[in-house]
Design a protein around this motif. Structure first.
Motif, mmCIF file in Angstrom:
data_model
loop_
_atom_site.group_PDB
_atom_site.id
_atom_site.type_symbol
_atom_site.label_atom_id
_atom_site.label_comp_id
_atom_site.label_asym_id
_atom_site.label_seq_id
_atom_site.Cartn_x
_atom_site.Cartn_y
_atom_site.Cartn_z
ATOM 1 N N LYS A 46 0.851 -1.194 0.000
ATOM 2 C CA LYS A 46 0.000 0.000 0.000
ATOM 3 C C LYS A 46 0.883 1.239 0.000
ATOM 4 O O LYS A 46 0.872 2.054 0.918
ATOM 5 C CB LYS A 46 -0.906 -0.031 1.229
ATOM 6 C CG LYS A 46 -2.032 0.998 1.199
ATOM 7 C CD LYS A 46 -3.141 0.607 0.246
ATOM 8 C CE LYS A 46 -4.327 1.554 0.373
ATOM 9 N NZ LYS A 46 -5.416 1.238 -0.539
ATOM 10 N N VAL A 47 1.685 1.373 -1.037
ATOM 11 C CA VAL A 47 2.555 2.543 -1.191
ATOM 12 C C VAL A 47 2.362 3.092 -2.591
ATOM 13 O O VAL A 47 1.982 2.371 -3.516
ATOM 14 C CB VAL A 47 4.047 2.180 -0.960
ATOM 15 C CG1 VAL A 47 4.287 1.736 0.463
ATOM 16 C CG2 VAL A 47 4.510 1.119 -1.940
ATOM 17 N N ASP A 48 2.639 4.388 -2.731
ATOM 18 C CA ASP A 48 2.531 5.017 -4.045
ATOM 19 C C ASP A 48 3.690 4.554 -4.915
ATOM 20 O O ASP A 48 4.855 4.847 -4.634
ATOM 21 C CB ASP A 48 2.552 6.542 -3.904
ATOM 22 C CG ASP A 48 1.255 7.062 -3.292
ATOM 23 O OD1 ASP A 48 0.359 6.237 -3.023
ATOM 24 O OD2 ASP A 48 1.140 8.281 -3.075
ATOM 25 N N ALA A 49 3.364 3.815 -5.972
ATOM 26 C CA ALA A 49 4.393 3.183 -6.801
ATOM 27 C C ALA A 49 5.093 4.203 -7.685
ATOM 28 O O ALA A 49 4.487 5.169 -8.160
ATOM 29 C CB ALA A 49 3.757 2.084 -7.662
ATOM 30 N N ARG A 50 6.387 3.979 -7.934
ATOM 31 C CA ARG A 50 7.169 4.845 -8.808
ATOM 32 C C ARG A 50 6.861 4.522 -10.265
ATOM 33 O O ARG A 50 6.887 3.366 -10.672
ATOM 34 C CB ARG A 50 8.662 4.624 -8.570
ATOM 35 C CG ARG A 50 9.090 4.666 -7.123
ATOM 36 C CD ARG A 50 10.519 4.131 -6.980
ATOM 37 N NE ARG A 50 10.985 4.198 -5.603
ATOM 38 C CZ ARG A 50 12.180 3.765 -5.217
ATOM 39 N NH1 ARG A 50 13.002 3.221 -6.102
ATOM 40 N NH2 ARG A 50 12.545 3.870 -3.954
ATOM 41 N N ILE A 51 6.626 5.554 -11.038
ATOM 42 C CA ILE A 51 6.453 5.377 -12.486
ATOM 43 C C ILE A 51 7.700 5.850 -13.229
ATOM 44 O O ILE A 51 8.068 5.275 -14.255
ATOM 45 C CB ILE A 51 5.195 6.125 -12.978
ATOM 46 C CG1 ILE A 51 3.951 5.552 -12.288
ATOM 47 C CG2 ILE A 51 5.054 6.036 -14.480
ATOM 48 C CD1 ILE A 51 2.651 6.238 -12.684
ATOM 49 N N GLY A 52 8.378 6.855 -12.732
ATOM 50 C CA GLY A 52 9.596 7.322 -13.381
ATOM 51 C C GLY A 52 10.012 8.671 -12.861
ATOM 52 O O GLY A 52 9.269 9.337 -12.125
ATOM 53 N N LYS A 53 11.221 9.085 -13.261
ATOM 54 C CA LYS A 53 11.805 10.319 -12.755
ATOM 55 C C LYS A 53 12.584 11.015 -13.862
ATOM 56 O O LYS A 53 13.154 10.373 -14.740
ATOM 57 C CB LYS A 53 12.715 9.989 -11.564
ATOM 58 C CG LYS A 53 13.371 11.173 -10.910
ATOM 59 C CD LYS A 53 13.956 10.811 -9.555
ATOM 60 C CE LYS A 53 14.944 9.687 -9.628
ATOM 61 N NZ LYS A 53 15.521 9.373 -8.311
ATOM 62 N N VAL A 54 12.607 12.365 -13.782
ATOM 63 C CA VAL A 54 13.321 13.195 -14.757
ATOM 64 C C VAL A 54 14.130 14.228 -13.989
ATOM 65 O O VAL A 54 13.637 14.797 -13.007
ATOM 66 C CB VAL A 54 12.332 13.910 -15.720
ATOM 67 C CG1 VAL A 54 13.068 14.903 -16.602
ATOM 68 C CG2 VAL A 54 11.586 12.896 -16.569
ATOM 69 N N ARG A 55 15.372 14.459 -14.421
ATOM 70 C CA ARG A 55 16.188 15.534 -13.852
ATOM 71 C C ARG A 55 16.578 16.496 -14.965
ATOM 72 O O ARG A 55 16.945 16.069 -16.059
ATOM 73 C CB ARG A 55 17.456 14.993 -13.190
ATOM 74 C CG ARG A 55 17.224 14.153 -11.966
ATOM 75 C CD ARG A 55 18.534 13.977 -11.204
ATOM 76 N NE ARG A 55 18.438 12.871 -10.261
ATOM 77 C CZ ARG A 55 18.948 11.665 -10.478
ATOM 78 N NH1 ARG A 55 19.593 11.428 -11.601
ATOM 79 N NH2 ARG A 55 18.823 10.721 -9.581
ATOM 80 N N ILE A 56 16.529 17.803 -14.665
ATOM 81 C CA ILE A 56 16.912 18.827 -15.630
ATOM 82 C C ILE A 56 17.880 19.779 -14.941
ATOM 83 O O ILE A 56 17.540 20.394 -13.931
ATOM 84 C CB ILE A 56 15.685 19.605 -16.151
ATOM 85 C CG1 ILE A 56 14.672 18.653 -16.783
ATOM 86 C CG2 ILE A 56 16.117 20.678 -17.153
ATOM 87 C CD1 ILE A 56 13.366 19.319 -17.177
ATOM 88 N N ARG A 57 19.097 19.900 -15.501
ATOM 89 C CA ARG A 57 20.096 20.827 -14.956
ATOM 90 C C ARG A 57 19.873 22.200 -15.576
ATOM 91 O O ARG A 57 19.864 22.347 -16.800
ATOM 92 C CB ARG A 57 21.507 20.321 -15.236
ATOM 93 C CG ARG A 57 22.595 21.203 -14.640
ATOM 94 C CD ARG A 57 23.945 20.535 -14.723
ATOM 95 N NE ARG A 57 24.022 19.404 -13.814
ATOM 96 C CZ ARG A 57 24.371 19.488 -12.536
ATOM 97 N NH1 ARG A 57 24.664 20.682 -12.024
ATOM 98 N NH2 ARG A 57 24.426 18.426 -11.783
ATOM 99 N N LEU A 58 19.716 23.200 -14.715
ATOM 100 C CA LEU A 58 19.368 24.536 -15.196
ATOM 101 C C LEU A 58 20.475 25.156 -16.038
ATOM 102 O O LEU A 58 20.206 25.941 -16.944
ATOM 103 C CB LEU A 58 19.062 25.451 -14.005
ATOM 104 C CG LEU A 58 17.604 25.473 -13.522
ATOM 105 C CD1 LEU A 58 17.122 24.112 -13.108
ATOM 106 C CD2 LEU A 58 17.438 26.460 -12.383
ATOM 107 N N SER A 59 21.736 24.827 -15.759
ATOM 108 C CA SER A 59 22.838 25.424 -16.508
ATOM 109 C C SER A 59 22.861 24.976 -17.960
ATOM 110 O O SER A 59 23.529 25.596 -18.788
ATOM 111 C CB SER A 59 24.172 25.090 -15.837
ATOM 112 O OG SER A 59 24.360 23.691 -15.773
ATOM 113 N N THR A 60 22.131 23.909 -18.287
ATOM 114 C CA THR A 60 22.068 23.456 -19.676
ATOM 115 C C THR A 60 20.945 24.138 -20.460
ATOM 116 O O THR A 60 20.766 23.856 -21.648
ATOM 117 C CB THR A 60 21.861 21.931 -19.732
ATOM 118 O OG1 THR A 60 20.601 21.605 -19.128
ATOM 119 C CG2 THR A 60 22.962 21.201 -18.979
ATOM 120 N N LEU A 61 20.190 25.018 -19.800
ATOM 121 C CA LEU A 61 19.074 25.691 -20.463
ATOM 122 C C LEU A 61 19.498 27.084 -20.926
ATOM 123 O O LEU A 61 20.189 27.809 -20.200
ATOM 124 C CB LEU A 61 17.880 25.825 -19.513
ATOM 125 C CG LEU A 61 17.337 24.543 -18.881
ATOM 126 C CD1 LEU A 61 16.199 24.876 -17.932
ATOM 127 C CD2 LEU A 61 16.861 23.569 -19.948
#
Length: 793
Positions: free
Chosen positions: A466-481
């Motif tokens: 009874k836990v909220d299952a992980r579907i996925g994750k994204v990381r974005i580095r601000l210095s690359t924008l």
């Protein structure tokens, strides 16, 4: 097979999108999404999401409702009905003038009715609920309201009775308008999309913003104690100090001498969170035996009693009375009549000049110190539009049907945001926009998608928990924008499981980083990443790891107490709580990252080898000419090197990345990992596997460690041979080397440096006809030097 591999690789890549962003105004205009954004704009304008229209119904209150003729009471509630969608307020018992102040939101795309009906009913426990009256609104007559317009004022409407009834039915105060997700009423409204959610699950589907607790480092410098006495006074104590703050317990080392006046002068560091709910609990204990510790005195104090330090200036130390009954006070406190002989000398302070890290510095999102007065001005604004997701995998079964109730969480700095939960959808559309202040561009925002398993129904996740299952994750580095550019991409949601890498779907995001001060941002690139206290009084690596784990635990515990809670499994996944655990896959990935870093040097050395061996005579001749020029004009060496790097950078500009980086399966070594390696990576600590599996993994780890041991030994051997040149361990070799150094010094004193460099270069680049396949004399001499390997057992 090759086609399948290429297709999967393409599936794991970032995809460009062209969503219809911006706000559509009633007169047909559009704001945002067109490309040009003023750098002076500060406030969010909801121009990074696709606009979604909702019909809002605010039910405020009712008055003069008629009582039931049978019970002489009225238990009223309101039911809002649009087509097949119904929303109800809570009912009040025995009240003819109730107040609800509740908002209902109906998605306009799913409305098929031309009227909005607002019913007032009387709640009955046994029979059918009685009808009191209703108000009907025509959909075509409902006004449109778009912020920043003021909220629509509710009005009183007379309730219509059934046909043939002339009795007065009372009045209800209602406001009905057409708006968007930018409306202030949107976050707390009842949504028709979540009409099936009941009870406590209603709160868990709403969008919320959370703030991490303010964390402090608590530094306890344990200096000394006086007159501590054990129960057995015939033996002087061997004392140590144990300090507990919340669940954190640290101990000093044992005092080397058995004495009643022990000294330690040792620092213990804890993590504390505001508001300070934990007590500072200190005990001075005697090590009676290996299995028994005796408490000789203790001190309890609230954390608020300690001084807050903002810089590296020393804090005054204080003597504290020790009491065996559990209460403590400053020396000379008049409140206690008893005189205590035992006391302890401490220097305790709350450190405000550090940044308390709850995430790895590799993808840190916040670098500000704890004390707010030390914060600098923000250099930019980060805006993220969480648009939608596509192709999500089913995460659980509900009433025998595979389904997913997805929501998204984003974390940057101390601010966490959680979108609303879209019920039973594999392609949810959130279209919610959030904003963060940016204090350093070299930071990372993390976004995760989860499945809500706390809706109060009969759902059951695939893993049975009874836990909220992980579907996925994204990381974005601000210095690359790039500044002031809107990035709209579809990010793959990749998750490693024991069965291998799996794509769980895609999440669509619109991201914009707005720079407020370019000069300040450029200045930050030469500024330390962390506050200066991390460099003036640094922590050890072990301390940082321990403190980071404690900080993560405190953040997870505090956010789990919010309503709706941001649960522990979500916070731990977003903060990568298990990133320090051993993984064969990560080890291989890091090894090949090192190889990739040195690949350019290896390629350069191969090219120089080809030049020396005259593989391409024209290239070798041109290199000879360049070498002659640099020898004759050595002042050109550095300008030539910097000019060469400038030209390489200019050439690489054409091939610069056009989109932010994302999770790379090749770099992560995710597809090449075997099933057993992944099973080991997801094993608990300590292990829960059987003896045979643990034995096999232990033997494999010994084999890998053995190869690493050989490499480390070879590196040590080469270093020891360098040391042996002048250590006289081999008298003949050292004598030869010393005489050679004397001859070389005399020759170099009388020979111009240019001649020496030219001769060395010509010898190094000599034609293969003048080369021998045998090792050179200096190489043979070095390899025969002694190392300490023969001294090892």
């Amino acid at each position: 097979m090759a086609k399948d591999g290429a297709k999967s690789q393409e599936d794991y890549k970032l995809k460009d999108m062209k969503p219809d962003l911006g706000e559509k105004w009633p007169h047909g205009g559009q704001r945002g999404g067109s490309g040009w954004i003023s750098s002076e704009r500060v406030a969010s304008t909801y121009d990074l999401v696709e606009q979604m229209f909702y019909l809002y119904v605010r039910v405020v209150k009712a008055k003069d409702l008629p009582p039931n003729p049978v019970t002489s009471n009225c238990d009223p509630y309101v039911e809002v009905k649009i087509g097949n969608y119904k929303g109800k307020t809570k009912h009040f018992e025995k009240r003819t003038n109730p107040e609800w102040n509740q908002v209902f939101a109906f998605s306009k795309d799913k409305i098929q009715s031309s009227t909005v009906e607002v019913f007032v009913r009387d709640k009955e426990m046994v029979t059918r609920d009685d009808y009191i009256g209703k108000v009907v609104f025509d959909m075509h007559e409902i006004p449109t309201r778009v912020p920043p317009d003021s909220p629509l004022a509710p009005q009183w409407y007379r309730l219509e009775a059934r046909r043939g009834e002339a009795k007065k039915r009372g009045e209800v105060m209602v406001a009905v308008w057409l708006g968007t997700q930018a409306d202030e009423a949107f976050p707390d409204a009842w949504h028709s999309d979540a009409s099936s959610v009941q009870g406590e699950g209603v709160q868990s589907v709403r969008a919320k913003v959370y703030v991490s607790p303010k964390l402090w480092y608590l530094r306890v410098n344990v200096i000394e104690a006086q007159d501590v006495e054990p129960s057995d006074r015939s033996q002087p104590p061997q004392a140590f100090v144990k300090v507990q703050v919340g669940n954190q317990i640290l101990k000093t080392k044992l005092c080397p001498n058995k004495t009643t006046n022990p000294m330690w002068n040792e620092d213990l560091v804890f993590v504390a969170a505001e508001p300070f709910e934990e007590q500072f609990f200190l005990t001075v204990e005697n090590k009676v035996s290996s299995a028994k510790d005796e408490v000789m005195g203790r001190l309890i104090s609230p954390l608020n009693a300690f001084e807050k330090r903002l810089d590296h200036r020393a804090v005054h130390s204080k003597w504290y009375n020790l009491e065996k009954f559990g209460f403590g006070a400053l020396e000379g406190d008049k409140r206690h009549e008893l005189k205590f002989s035992s006391r302890i000398h401490l220097r305790v302070c709350l450190e405000g000049g550090y940044h308390v890290m709850d995430e790895s510095t590799l993808y840190i999102s916040d670098v500000k110190p704890t004390a707010r007065q030390l914060w600098k001005k923000p250099i930019g604004i980060l805006e993220v539009g969480i648009l939608s997701a596509q192709g999500l995998s089913p995460m659980k079964t509900k009433d025998g049907k595979a389904t997913t109730d997805p929501y998204c969480v984003a974390k940057y700095g101390q601010k966490w945001v959680r979108t609303r939960t879209i019920i039973e959808s594999f392609s949810p559309k959130w279209n919610e926009q959030y904003m963060w202040e940016v204090y350093d561009p070299c930071t990372v925002i993390t976004l995760g998608v989860f499945d809500n398993c706390h809706l109060g129904g009969s759902e059951k996740s695939n893993n049975g928990a009874k836990v909220d299952a992980r579907i996925g994750k994204v990381r974005i580095r601000l210095s690359t924008l790039e500044a002031d550019r809107i990035y709209t991409h579809s990010y793959p949601l990749l998750v490693l499981q024991t069965k291998g890498l799996k794509k769980m779907g895609e999440v669509q995001l619109a991201v914009r980083f707005t720079c407020l001060s370019m000069a300040h941002m450029i200045y930050l690139y030469g500024h330390p990443l962390l506050p200066k206290m991390h460099y003036l009084h640094p922590f050890t690596v072990n301390q940082l790891d321990s403190l980071r784990y404690q900080a993560m635990s405190i953040v997870a515990a505090r956010l789990a107490r919010a309503e709706p809670p941001l649960r522990k499994e979500i916070v731990e996944y977003m903060l990568d709580v298990d990133s320090h655990m051993w993984s064969m896959r990560r080890s291989k990935a890091n090894f090949f990252r090192i190889v990739s870093v040195f690949s350019s040097l290896i390629a350069m050395s191969k090219w120089l080898g080809d030049v020396c061996h005259w593989k391409n005579p024209l290239t070798t001749i041109l290199f000879h000419v360049l070498f002659f020029i640099l020898i004759c004009y050595p002042e050109l060496i550095l300008p030539t090197a910097f000019l060469y790097m400038f030209l390489i950078g200019l050439w690489s500009f054409r091939f610069r990345p056009r989109h932010p980086p994302h999770m790379d399966t090749k770099i992560s070594w995710a597809e090449a990992a075997t099933g057993d390696e992944l099973d080991e990576e997801f094993d608990t600590f300590p292990t829960s596997k059987g003896q045979d599996v643990v034995k096999m993994r232990y033997d494999r780890l010994r084999s890998v460690a053995g190869r690493i041991q050989m490499v480390v030994g070879d590196i040590a051997t080469q270093g020891e041979r360098f040391q042996a040149l002048l250590s006289w361990r081999d008298p003949r070799a050292t004598c030869l080397f010393v005489i050679m150094c004397l001859v070389a010094a005399m020759v170099l004193y009388v020979t111009p440096f240019k001649i020496v460099a030219l001769a060395a270069g010509m010898y190094w680049m000599r034609h293969p006809k003048f080369r021998s396949k045998m090792p050179s004399a200096p190489s043979n001499f070095f390899r025969k030097l002694p190392s300490k390997a023969d001294m090892m057992l």
